[in-house]
Design an enzyme around this catalytic site. Structure first.
Site, PDB file in Angstrom:
ATOM      1  N   GLY A  46       0.835  -1.190   0.000  1.00 36.43           N
ATOM      2  CA  GLY A  46       0.000   0.000   0.000  1.00 36.43           C
ATOM      3  C   GLY A  46       0.869   1.239   0.000  1.00 36.43           C
ATOM      4  O   GLY A  46       2.045   1.181   0.383  1.00 36.43           O
ATOM      5  N   GLN A  51       2.738   9.911   1.659  1.00 36.94           N
ATOM      6  CA  GLN A  51       4.050   9.261   1.681  1.00 36.94           C
ATOM      7  C   GLN A  51       4.933   9.690   0.519  1.00 36.94           C
ATOM      8  O   GLN A  51       6.151   9.537   0.585  1.00 36.94           O
ATOM      9  CB  GLN A  51       3.890   7.744   1.672  1.00 36.94           C
ATOM     10  CG  GLN A  51       3.304   7.198   2.961  1.00 36.94           C
ATOM     11  CD  GLN A  51       3.190   5.704   2.916  1.00 36.94           C
ATOM     12  OE1 GLN A  51       2.202   5.167   2.424  1.00 36.94           O
ATOM     13  NE2 GLN A  51       4.222   5.024   3.404  1.00 36.94           N
ATOM     14  N   CYS A  99       6.381  -0.275   7.297  1.00 32.29           N
ATOM     15  CA  CYS A  99       5.910   0.914   6.601  1.00 32.29           C
ATOM     16  C   CYS A  99       7.023   1.451   5.719  1.00 32.29           C
ATOM     17  O   CYS A  99       8.183   1.526   6.149  1.00 32.29           O
ATOM     18  CB  CYS A  99       5.484   1.967   7.622  1.00 32.29           C
ATOM     19  SG  CYS A  99       4.868   3.497   6.892  1.00 32.29           S
ATOM     20  N   LEU A 100       6.672   1.848   4.510  1.00 29.76           N
ATOM     21  CA  LEU A 100       7.665   2.416   3.604  1.00 29.76           C
ATOM     22  C   LEU A 100       8.185   3.758   4.106  1.00 29.76           C
ATOM     23  O   LEU A 100       9.241   4.207   3.670  1.00 29.76           O
ATOM     24  CB  LEU A 100       7.072   2.558   2.200  1.00 29.76           C
ATOM     25  CG  LEU A 100       6.645   1.242   1.536  1.00 29.76           C
ATOM     26  CD1 LEU A 100       5.977   1.520   0.195  1.00 29.76           C
ATOM     27  CD2 LEU A 100       7.820   0.298   1.386  1.00 29.76           C
ATOM     28  N   HIS A 141      -3.924   0.715   7.842  1.00 25.40           N
ATOM     29  CA  HIS A 141      -2.592   1.331   7.790  1.00 25.40           C
ATOM     30  C   HIS A 141      -2.585   2.521   6.825  1.00 25.40           C
ATOM     31  O   HIS A 141      -2.120   3.610   7.181  1.00 25.40           O
ATOM     32  CB  HIS A 141      -1.570   0.271   7.355  1.00 25.40           C
ATOM     33  CG  HIS A 141      -0.166   0.756   7.307  1.00 25.40           C
ATOM     34  ND1 HIS A 141       0.784   0.365   8.218  1.00 25.40           N
ATOM     35  CD2 HIS A 141       0.463   1.604   6.454  1.00 25.40           C
ATOM     36  CE1 HIS A 141       1.935   0.950   7.919  1.00 25.40           C
ATOM     37  NE2 HIS A 141       1.764   1.708   6.849  1.00 25.40           N
ATOM     38  N   GLU A 142      -3.101   2.312   5.622  1.00 25.55           N
ATOM     39  CA  GLU A 142      -3.093   3.390   4.626  1.00 25.55           C
ATOM     40  C   GLU A 142      -4.037   4.515   5.016  1.00 25.55           C
ATOM     41  O   GLU A 142      -3.721   5.700   4.829  1.00 25.55           O
ATOM     42  CB  GLU A 142      -3.420   2.853   3.239  1.00 25.55           C
ATOM     43  CG  GLU A 142      -2.429   1.811   2.720  1.00 25.55           C
ATOM     44  CD  GLU A 142      -0.966   2.213   2.847  1.00 25.55           C
ATOM     45  OE1 GLU A 142      -0.631   3.404   2.669  1.00 25.55           O
ATOM     46  OE2 GLU A 142      -0.147   1.324   3.128  1.00 25.55           O
ATOM     47  N   HIS A 145      -2.434   6.919   7.356  1.00 22.52           N
ATOM     48  CA  HIS A 145      -1.556   7.906   6.697  1.00 22.52           C
ATOM     49  C   HIS A 145      -2.333   9.156   6.280  1.00 22.52           C
ATOM     50  O   HIS A 145      -1.801  10.267   6.353  1.00 22.52           O
ATOM     51  CB  HIS A 145      -0.883   7.309   5.458  1.00 22.52           C
ATOM     52  CG  HIS A 145       0.319   6.488   5.750  1.00 22.52           C
ATOM     53  ND1 HIS A 145       1.451   6.990   6.344  1.00 22.52           N
ATOM     54  CD2 HIS A 145       0.569   5.176   5.518  1.00 22.52           C
ATOM     55  CE1 HIS A 145       2.357   6.046   6.460  1.00 22.52           C
ATOM     56  NE2 HIS A 145       1.849   4.927   5.978  1.00 22.52           N
TER      57      HIS A 145
END
Length: 188
Positions: A46, A51, A99-100, A141-142, A145
């Site tokens: 994702g 991000q 997480c990226l 999670h997304e 963000h």
């Protein structure tokens, strides 16, 4: 399409609520295409617009279950409903996520087992997604963000302190730090 730099924790765009998308324009379509390219290059499951430095309520996702069934899409201006959390501590083997925007690390985090999300797609058509398990975790999670929350913000005190030590050692936790998948070595 282009692979975009991914912002790392500490960048202000990651810690503030994103703005709604007013209209799906060519600019938004290009952003989404670039987000898919970036997510795939990372690789990730994702990626939210903040991000990549864009403070809009958009995220992409891509995940295949053990049976290989693909699940891929984009959601614009999502709303999220969750089943209440089960009590107890998260299982480090089954409930750890990464997480990226805090690359290379994974920590256990309890998430709701079921989620329902509503929003729109790139054509402006309504989208409703009802999922459980890892797919529910990805949506939560997304969605976080888009509200300026990183998963590390939700960790218990011990793990949160560990993330702060890692961030300090790697020079993260300040504005302007990013990495580009396929270009930068994030484990250095």
């Amino acid at each position: 399409m282009a692979v975009l730099p991914i912002r790392i924790m500490g960048d202000p765009v990651l810690h503030a609520p994103a703005a709604p998308v007013d209209a799906v324009t060519d600019e938004v379509r290009t952003l989404v295409a670039d987000m898919f390219e970036t997510m795939d290059a990372a690789p990730g499951v994702g990626l939210a617009a903040p991000q990549v430095g864009v403070a809009l309520r958009v995220f992409v996702y891509s995940y295949a279950d053990d049976d290989g069934a693909p699940w891929r899409g984009v959601v614009i201006n999502p709303e999220l409903w969750l089943r209440p959390l089960e009590p107890g501590a998260p299982d480090p083997d089954e409930e750890s996520e990464g997480c990226l925007s805090f690359p290379g690390e994974r920590f256990p985090l309890r998430r709701s087992e079921e989620a329902m999300l509503r929003g729109t797609d790139l054509e402006g058509d309504p989208v409703e997604i009802r999922v459980s398990g890892w797919r529910a975790r990805i949506l939560q999670h997304e969605f976080d963000h888009l509200d300026g929350v990183l998963y590390i913000d939700r960790l218990d005190d011990g793990d949160w302190k560990t993330t702060q030590k890692i961030a300090k050692k790697r020079g993260w936790g300040r504005p302007g730090v990013s990495w580009t998948p396929g270009v930068d070595d994030i484990d250095a």
